[in-house]
Enzyme design. Structure first.
Site, mmCIF file in Angstrom:
data_model
loop_
_atom_site.group_PDB
_atom_site.id
_atom_site.type_symbol
_atom_site.label_atom_id
_atom_site.label_comp_id
_atom_site.label_asym_id
_atom_site.label_seq_id
_atom_site.Cartn_x
_atom_site.Cartn_y
_atom_site.Cartn_z
ATOM 1 C CG ASN A 44 32.312 30.723 15.681
ATOM 2 O OD1 ASN A 44 32.382 30.558 14.369
ATOM 3 N ND2 ASN A 44 32.693 31.925 16.138
ATOM 4 C CG HIS A 102 41.993 34.905 14.274
ATOM 5 N ND1 HIS A 102 42.377 35.606 15.525
ATOM 6 C CD2 HIS A 102 40.659 35.048 14.000
ATOM 7 C CE1 HIS A 102 41.035 36.069 16.132
ATOM 8 N NE2 HIS A 102 40.255 35.740 14.780
ATOM 9 C CD GLU A 108 43.144 30.803 11.037
ATOM 10 O OE1 GLU A 108 41.994 30.131 11.273
ATOM 11 O OE2 GLU A 108 43.497 32.005 11.317
ATOM 12 C CB SER A 121 38.271 31.491 11.361
ATOM 13 O OG SER A 121 38.981 32.769 11.039
ATOM 14 C CG ASP A 155 44.277 29.570 15.997
ATOM 15 O OD1 ASP A 155 43.143 28.764 16.369
ATOM 16 O OD2 ASP A 155 44.166 30.716 16.206
ATOM 17 C CG HIS A 166 37.287 28.017 13.782
ATOM 18 N ND1 HIS A 166 35.934 28.476 13.961
ATOM 19 C CD2 HIS A 166 38.124 28.871 13.916
ATOM 20 C CE1 HIS A 166 36.180 29.795 14.191
ATOM 21 N NE2 HIS A 166 37.204 30.286 13.970
ATOM 22 C CE LYS A 170 36.741 30.791 17.782
ATOM 23 N NZ LYS A 170 35.923 32.113 18.126
HETATM 24 C C1 LIG Z 1 41.361 31.154 14.162
HETATM 25 C C2 LIG Z 1 40.944 31.865 15.451
HETATM 26 N N1 LIG Z 1 41.780 32.022 16.479
HETATM 27 C C3 LIG Z 1 41.578 32.760 17.592
HETATM 28 C C4 LIG Z 1 40.356 33.229 17.798
HETATM 29 C C5 LIG Z 1 40.101 33.914 19.024
HETATM 30 O O1 LIG Z 1 39.531 32.888 20.102
HETATM 31 P P1 LIG Z 1 38.487 33.757 21.046
HETATM 32 O O2 LIG Z 1 37.265 34.033 20.459
HETATM 33 O O3 LIG Z 1 38.473 32.774 22.148
HETATM 34 O O4 LIG Z 1 39.012 35.043 21.483
HETATM 35 C C6 LIG Z 1 39.176 32.992 16.933
HETATM 36 C C7 LIG Z 1 38.188 33.643 17.093
HETATM 37 O O5 LIG Z 1 37.321 34.220 16.224
HETATM 38 C C8 LIG Z 1 39.697 32.432 15.628
HETATM 39 O O6 LIG Z 1 38.687 32.396 14.564
#
Ligand SMILES: Cc1ncc(COP(=O)(O)O)c(C=O)c1O
Length: 392
Positions: A47, A140, A184, A188, A213, A216, A242
């Site tokens: 990422n 997520h 989101e 993701s 969120d 990405h 990321k």
């Molecule tokens: C949409 C989403 N939120 C939160 C996270 C978690 O983030 P972190 O990897 O910083 O714990 C991810 C990680 O893959 C994600 O894809």
């Protein structure tokens, strides 16, 4: 041996049989390169969309801050772990997101998993009733975890289906309690986008709080990489792990929101503050990201090249419009087999299987990065078509 070993083995065997057992496979990193078992790979699974994890300024500032301030923050934020560096980085993040305030967390997972329950507790405290959480079905795992930790029943709307969301908002209009829409901005595993302005309009119409969120989208989309929620979300969660090339996460929003979380978010209160090296990388990333429009254009252009190559060969790339391009394969074992075959040709395109994605939708999750060349994209498409195409 532990008394649970037989149970562990049985649970793992179930995964094995379903083709969904997970295991860890190390890689070696050198600047700009990734190797496994001595083989140099083209990475289309990380990422690190802008390649910042290798950026000299981030490396230097991370190292410099570690040398000057030590390797650990030594305590949680509310004890004596808050350094002036945390405040400086939070102010910079707030400026980047055009918000009044920002608050750092150890990771995106930790932020979602503890901020959602903190907000849910607000509803109980203020109204005596549980929060009504309207969640996109593809949110997520950390967001689902937050709801489970809060003990709330989620009202799930079909993925990106705002008509369905509105039906549910109407249905719950007379239910007591505060309401919150959680989504989101870039999904993701699908690489598609939520319609944030339309979600804002719905949130206003039904008096709901909008939680977005931006894991990405941050660094990649929106003006100067600020993400898609600017000025529209009540709360933005963004990761530094990321496109920012480091580690950690932040909540951006109003000053009152951040003050509330300092007092109520367990993952903030009871966890050690981010260490100086991590803060240094975030600080440097925020210096370079606004100036990376050329890289952002290159990155999104690569995705625009890749999608039609795959679609014209009969592959489904879902509704992707971003740097994340899913290539739907179907069965978990087949996705794994295709990923293994790609790796043997020097392409690291990892298979994502249930339960991370819904059953029957195992996929290669292609995550592009700005350092790829046109020839890499063509090579990738050609290999996927050849190795996965015969059963499409
Ligand atoms: C949409 C989403 N939120 C939160 C996270 C978690 O983030 P972190 O990897 O910083 O714990 C991810 C990680 O893959 C994600 O894809």
């Amino acid at each position: 041996m532990t008394v649970f070993d037989a149970h562990f083995a049985a649970a793992l065997q179930k995964r094995e049989t379903a083709g969904t057992r997970r295991s860890l496979r190390p890689v070696t990193r050198e600047t700009g390169a990734i190797l496994r078992d001595g083989q140099r790979l083209i990475d289309v699974s990380s990422n690190d969309y802008l390649g910042l994890a290798d950026h000299p300024l981030l490396r230097e500032r991370a190292a410099d801050w570690a040398l000057r301030y030590g390797t650990g923050a030594r305590a949680s934020r509310l004890v004596c772990g808050t350094l002036d560096l945390h405040h400086a980085v939070e102010e910079k993040l707030a400026r980047f997101k055009h918000c009044d305030a920002a608050l750092l967390f150890a990771s995106g997972w930790q932020a979602n998993a503890s901020v959602v329950p903190a907000l849910c507790a607000l509803s109980v405290a203020q109204t005596g009733h549980p929060m009504i959480v309207f969640s996109d079905r593809l949110n997520h795992a950390s967001l689902h975890h937050g709801c489970a930790a809060a003990g709330v029943r989620q009202v799930r709307f079909r993925h990106n289906d705002l008509a369905h969301l509105e039906t549910l908002l109407k249905r719950e209009a007379a239910t007591p309690g505060l309401r919150m829409i959680v989504t989101e901005s870039v999904f993701s595993m699908d690489g598609d986008r939520a319609d944030i302005p339309a979600l804002r309009a719905l949130a206003d119409r039904y008096d709901a709080f909008l939680y977005v969120d931006e894991a990405h989208a941050t660094g990649v989309l929106g003006p100067h990489g600020q993400g898609l929620s600017g000025g529209l979300a009540d709360l933005t969660m963004g990761t530094c792990s990321k496109a920012l090339g480091g580690m950690g996460a932040y909540i951006a929003g109003s000053r009152l929101l951040c003050d509330y979380l300092i007092n109520h978010a367990s993952g903030f209160i009871y966890s050690t503050a981010l260490p100086p090296a991590v803060l240094g990388a975030i600080d440097a990333a925020l210096d370079v990201i606004p100036g990376m429009d050329t890289e952002r254009t290159t990155l999104l252009g690569q995705a625009e090249t890749l999608r039609p190559l795959l679609n014209n060969a009969g592959f489904d790339t879902a509704e992707s419009t971003t740097q994340i391009v899913p290539v739907l394969i179907g069965e978990a074992q087949r996705a794994l087999d295709v990923a293994t075959a790609l790796e043997s040709e020097g392409l690291l395109a990892v298979a994502i299987r249930p339960p991370t994605v819904p059953a029957g939708t195992a996929r290669l999750r292609i995550a592009l990065h700005a350092g790829l060349q046109d020839a890499d994209i063509k090579r990738l498409a050609e290999a996927i078509i050849r190795l996965a195409g015969n059963e499409q």
